[in-house]
Design a protein around this motif. Sequence first.
Motif, mmCIF file in Angstrom:
data_model
loop_
_atom_site.group_PDB
_atom_site.id
_atom_site.type_symbol
_atom_site.label_atom_id
_atom_site.label_comp_id
_atom_site.label_asym_id
_atom_site.label_seq_id
_atom_site.Cartn_x
_atom_site.Cartn_y
_atom_site.Cartn_z
ATOM 1 N N VAL A 7 0.868 -1.175 0.000
ATOM 2 C CA VAL A 7 0.000 0.000 0.000
ATOM 3 C C VAL A 7 0.904 1.224 0.000
ATOM 4 C CG1 VAL A 7 -1.797 1.279 1.205
ATOM 5 C CG2 VAL A 7 -1.816 -1.235 1.254
ATOM 6 N N LEU A 8 0.833 2.008 -1.065
ATOM 7 C CA LEU A 8 1.707 3.169 -1.231
ATOM 8 C C LEU A 8 0.860 4.427 -1.346
ATOM 9 C CD1 LEU A 8 4.126 1.573 -3.836
ATOM 10 C CD2 LEU A 8 4.490 1.795 -1.373
ATOM 11 N N TYR A 9 1.334 5.496 -0.777
ATOM 12 C CA TYR A 9 0.515 6.701 -0.679
ATOM 13 C C TYR A 9 1.370 7.950 -0.851
ATOM 14 C CZ TYR A 9 2.613 6.404 3.949
ATOM 15 O OH TYR A 9 3.519 6.296 4.965
ATOM 16 N N HIS A 10 0.687 9.071 -1.093
ATOM 17 C CA HIS A 10 1.330 10.381 -1.132
ATOM 18 C C HIS A 10 1.457 10.851 0.313
ATOM 19 C CE1 HIS A 10 2.325 14.489 -1.922
ATOM 20 N NE2 HIS A 10 2.055 14.424 -3.218
ATOM 21 N N SER A 11 2.689 10.937 0.799
ATOM 22 C CA SER A 11 2.908 11.177 2.230
ATOM 23 C C SER A 11 2.478 12.568 2.680
ATOM 24 C CB SER A 11 4.390 10.969 2.575
ATOM 25 O OG SER A 11 5.200 11.890 1.873
ATOM 26 N N LEU A 12 2.301 13.512 1.758
ATOM 27 C CA LEU A 12 1.916 14.870 2.137
ATOM 28 C C LEU A 12 0.408 15.096 2.090
ATOM 29 C CD1 LEU A 12 4.721 16.939 0.344
ATOM 30 C CD2 LEU A 12 4.665 16.062 2.697
ATOM 31 N N ARG A 13 -0.334 14.040 1.736
ATOM 32 C CA ARG A 13 -1.787 14.167 1.685
ATOM 33 C C ARG A 13 -2.387 13.376 2.839
ATOM 34 N NH1 ARG A 13 -4.003 14.255 -4.446
ATOM 35 N NH2 ARG A 13 -5.818 14.930 -3.251
ATOM 36 N N GLU A 14 -2.953 14.098 3.776
ATOM 37 C CA GLU A 14 -3.477 13.471 4.997
ATOM 38 C C GLU A 14 -4.506 12.402 4.694
ATOM 39 O OE1 GLU A 14 -5.760 14.817 9.139
ATOM 40 O OE2 GLU A 14 -4.933 16.322 7.774
ATOM 41 N N ARG A 15 -5.370 12.654 3.726
ATOM 42 C CA ARG A 15 -6.410 11.676 3.386
ATOM 43 C C ARG A 15 -5.769 10.392 2.866
ATOM 44 N NH1 ARG A 15 -11.703 11.562 1.154
ATOM 45 N NH2 ARG A 15 -12.421 9.422 1.513
#
Length: 273
Positions: A7-15
């Motif tokens: 699971v990979l995410y944009h670390s600067l987007r809280e959502r």
Amino acid sequence: MLRRIAVLYHSLRERAVEEANWIEMQMRSRGVEVAIGNGWDLEVVERLCCDKQLVIALGGDGTIIHIARLAAPLGVPVVGVNLGRVGFLAEMTPSALHDRVDDLVEERFWTEEHTMLDVIHHSGDLVERFLALNEVAVTRGRQMHAVHVMATLDGEQFSTYTADGLLVSTATGSTAYSLAAGGPILYPESRDLLITPVAPHLHIGRSMLVAGDTVVSLSLASDRSGTMSVDGTDERPLIQGDTVEVCRSAIVSKFARFNPRRYFYSAIAARLK
């Protein structure tokens, strides 16, 4: 049945972080091994994806494209969950993802393969290689003047464009920069390539579809400098004598899809209303 996912995410987007933690909890409760991390960290992505069956990418279009480019050489399918404006790559929203957890675990999806581009940049003795999902652009960059871009197809000079730029796009890229420049939309699994001028000057401003096995070479036909851009992120300055060679890659980008194969046409109809 899925056993291992990333699971990979944009670390600067809280959502994105919140949704990543939620899906991690849901998957672990169903016995799935989950590795979670920042989708913009190259080392993290390569380490977490190397032995996984599926990657869930959470963020905007830029994040999904970035993760898909890194996951493609590993052969791992990507599920894009778009937290911004839903585009053509991501069919999932967070609420849809919540409803599809069991479908994910049971692998009730099909895999859509997207053509990618091998890009070789020659500048003097320097040779750089890139992998593109959307497009390669040779543009005027920050200069105010148009650029003169010579396009060569399979070693034969085709045309010299005077324009703000020239794009070589995949089917995936046909719904991105090329579409904004007036190009046509290609079916996602099309293997053909698209050549599209951007704001052409005194030139027929039409896109041209070429066979997927065509080798396209781009170079500057005057002493005006330009910029090469790969998927809008990797940029290099160009001068006369530099070349950008583009061809279809043996690597494909895989996307896990839940909707019927005809989903693309309804998606286009909805977005073009």
